[in-house]
Every structure is written in C-alpha cells, then in structure tokens.
Design an enzyme around this catalytic site. Structure first.
Site, PDB file in Angstrom:
ATOM      1  N   SER A  14       0.827  -1.205   0.000  1.00 40.25           N
ATOM      2  CA  SER A  14       0.000   0.000   0.000  1.00 40.25           C
ATOM      3  C   SER A  14       0.859   1.252   0.000  1.00 40.25           C
ATOM      4  CB  SER A  14      -0.877  -0.023   1.264  1.00 40.25           C
ATOM      5  OG  SER A  14      -1.452   1.231   1.522  1.00 40.25           O
TER       6      SER A  14
ATOM      7  N   LYS B 129       1.918  -3.161   6.833  1.00 42.00           N
ATOM      8  CA  LYS B 129       2.349  -3.360   5.448  1.00 42.00           C
ATOM      9  C   LYS B 129       3.857  -3.100   5.312  1.00 42.00           C
ATOM     10  CE  LYS B 129      -1.589  -4.305   3.289  1.00 42.00           C
ATOM     11  NZ  LYS B 129      -1.818  -5.583   2.601  1.00 42.00           N
TER      12      LYS B 129
ATOM     13  N   TYR C 146      -2.207  -0.028  10.345  1.00 38.04           N
ATOM     14  CA  TYR C 146      -2.393  -0.700   9.053  1.00 38.04           C
ATOM     15  C   TYR C 146      -1.172  -0.473   8.170  1.00 38.04           C
ATOM     16  CZ  TYR C 146      -3.780  -1.305   4.194  1.00 38.04           C
ATOM     17  OH  TYR C 146      -3.793  -1.666   2.872  1.00 38.04           O
TER      18      TYR C 146
END
Length: 344
Positions: free
Chosen positions: A124, A156, A152
């Site tokens: 991402s 990643k 989050y």
C-alpha cells in the site's frame, strides 16, 4: 501448477481472479471470509465460465496452510489476505499486527517448507512516510518509507521488510511488492465490486451509497487545502487496472531468474480532488451527491499521487481507465446491487 490467492474472495482479490483466468492461470482461493463473501466467488465463476477451487481458512492457521500445500501443487502465491481499515487499525492495533504480520509469517514459513518461492504481495501507499503537505512531487518507489501514521500502514511496511530480509537469507525467493494507491470501480459486468461492511472507509463507495440513497450525505474532510478547489487530492486507480498489475507481476516472476525483490507503485500518476470525484460521479449517475464540508482529519495531507513509471519500465504495465470509467463501473455495480453481495 497453481497460484494460491490468499484473500481471493475480497474486493481486489476477486477482480484479480478474472484477470488470472483470462491469462489462463490456475488458482486456489484461500479466504476466511471475515470481510468478504463466497458469493463474490460464485459471480467470478460465472464471469470466467468455470468453477473455482475455494478453501475457507485463516492465514494464521499453519496446519490448514500445510494441508493446502500438500493437496495442491502450489507454484506461487498472490497474498491479499489482511485487515485493511486505517481507522479501525488505530483502535485495534494488536488485531492488525496479529492478522497481517503474524499471518504473513505463517504463510512464508509454509511456503519455505514446501519450496514455493514466488510471492506477489499486496502492499500500500500507506508505507510511505507522512509527506510534507507542501511537497507535491509524485511518490516514487525510492520515496521515504516507514514513517507511517497508523498500524495498518505499519503492518504493510513491516511485511515489506520481512520479505526483503527473507530474500537476503534465501535469494532463491522471487518477490514482487505492489504498492497500491486508491482502488475504485468494479468489473464492467456490474456483478462484482466493492461491498464494504458497515460504513465505507473509502471515498467512492461512500459516494455511491449517497447517490443510491443509502446514506444522506458525504462528509468532505478539509476544504482549505492548497489545491484547485480546497479539497484533498489523491490518486484513484480502477480495480481492473490494478488486477492486471498482479498478472504482470506473476509473469515477471515466472520469466526472470535470480532477481532482487521488485517494488513498484500501481497508480495512475494523476491526482483528483474529492470534489472532482463527486462531480464526475454526479455526471455519470445523474444523481445528486449532497456533501458537507467539515474539518480536516489529523494526518491528512493536501496531495498524494504516484509516479508509476517504474511499473511501466519493469512490468510493461500502466493504468488505462479514466476517472469517468471508474465512476461508471462503480455506479453500475452499486445500482445493480443495492444490498451488496447479500441481496443484490
């Protein structure tokens, strides 16, 4: 030879299955259905004209993963499975690190045990460090990473580092890391699309739910940014362009020997403001999208978009679909499936 597609029943995963089938790849879908529906796989099956092998399971379940690798000859993995809501990750960091990071470790351990050494990882743009709000340069793969603003994005980033360290320890691994920007839209059949649980976290599904009458209005966070209309500018990419990027990544891994991990941005290289998207959606749908201008959210910046020239150079990939096409396909999906996959 099969590709194991973890999280393959989800939004991006299900659209990628269509592109994999078009390119004549065989695949097994592995998903715990925590934020997806098996109905999406039934619809993909109709689109591609053949049955899909599906196994319900969690990527943290090492025994279940071993069963799959024992039963099917898995040649490579496309790894989508993971929790993905930025706001939720701030409230539930341990769940995000457990599911995303620990789950990936279990998957990689099983891959290593079964000598499966090719993986495409769904990363991402959130791995990039928070950008100075006045630095409007497109993000390149060499832009600073790691200064993430939520669990989050950090999860990643941690997985990217794990994959890079894995390669250092075992350079027979072939790794492609795809950094997505903002996936939107749906398959042009209108039968598969984004079906968020509860209140949508992303802009376009929220707009589409307002347009179809499911929600009263859209909150636009920030109207005083240094942009052409004061609202935040982002890079939106059609989910089918994104899906095709995974096919090109698998193709790259299959045709190159002894390669270092490949990291590429998948975006359009164009920025659209929130109000640009609202206006485009209104033109396409013929519906009014009421909105309220509210305060900025902490951590949001004025502009963020990709330089995807490296993906074109290395994969021969570039985004093709316009904002209008993104809105058109999103509207077709939403208006045909008022209840999402549960009761379209």
């Amino acid at each position: 030879m099969n590709i194991l597609v973890t999280g393959g029943a989800g939004y991006i995963g299900s659209h990628t299955l269509v592109e994999l089938a078009k390119a004549n790849y065989s695949f097994i879908v592995y998903d715990n259905l925590s934020n997806s529906s098996q109905e999406s796989l039934k619809r993909v099956s109709k689109i591609i004209g053949k049955d899909i092998t599906f196994v319900k399971g969690d990527i943290r379940d090492k025994a279940k993963l071993k069963e799959i690798f024992s039963k099917y000859k898995i040649d490579s993995v496309i790894h989508f499975a993971g929790l993905k809501a930025v706001g939720e990750s701030v409230k539930k960091p341990l769940e995000y690190y457990d599911n995303n990071v620990v789950g990936t470790l279990r998957l990689l351990e099983v891959m290593q045990e079964f000598d499966c050494k090719k993986i495409v990882f769904s990363s991402s743009a959130t791995v990039y460090s928070e950008v100075d709000a006045k630095n409007y340069k497109p993000l390149t793969e060499s832009s600073p990473t790691g200064g993430t603003t939520n669990p989050y994005g950090t999860s990643k980033y941690m997985i990217e580092r794990i994959l890079e360290d894995l390669y250092i320890s075992d350079n027979s691994f072939k790794i492609a890391i795809l950094r997505y920007f903002n996936p939107v839209g749906a398959h042009d059949s209108g039968t598969i699309g984004e079906d968020p649980n509860g209140i949508p976290n992303n802009l376009m599904p929220f707009i589409s739910q307002v347009a179809v009458g499911k929600r009263e209005y859209l909150n636009v966070f920030g109207s005083d940014y240094d942009t052409h209309d004061g609202t935040g500018v982002r890079d939106y990419i059609h989910v089918m362009d994104l899906a095709f990027g995974h096919v090109k990544a698998i193709e790259y891994l299959n045709t190159h020997e002894e390669i270092e991990p490949l990291i590429v941005n998948l975006g359009t290289g164009k920025g659209y403001s929130v109000l640009d998207v609202v206006k485009a959606y209104e033109r396409i749908s013929g519906k009014k999208v009421p909105y309220k201008l509210v305060d900025r959210r902490a951590g949001d910046i004025a502009k963020c978009y990709a330089d995807s020239s490296y993906a074109k150079e290395m994969l021969g990939w570039e985004a093709k679909r316009t904002l209008e096409q993104m809105c058109k396909d999103s509207w077709r999906w939403q208006s045909n499936n008022l209840g999402g996959y549960s009761n379209g």
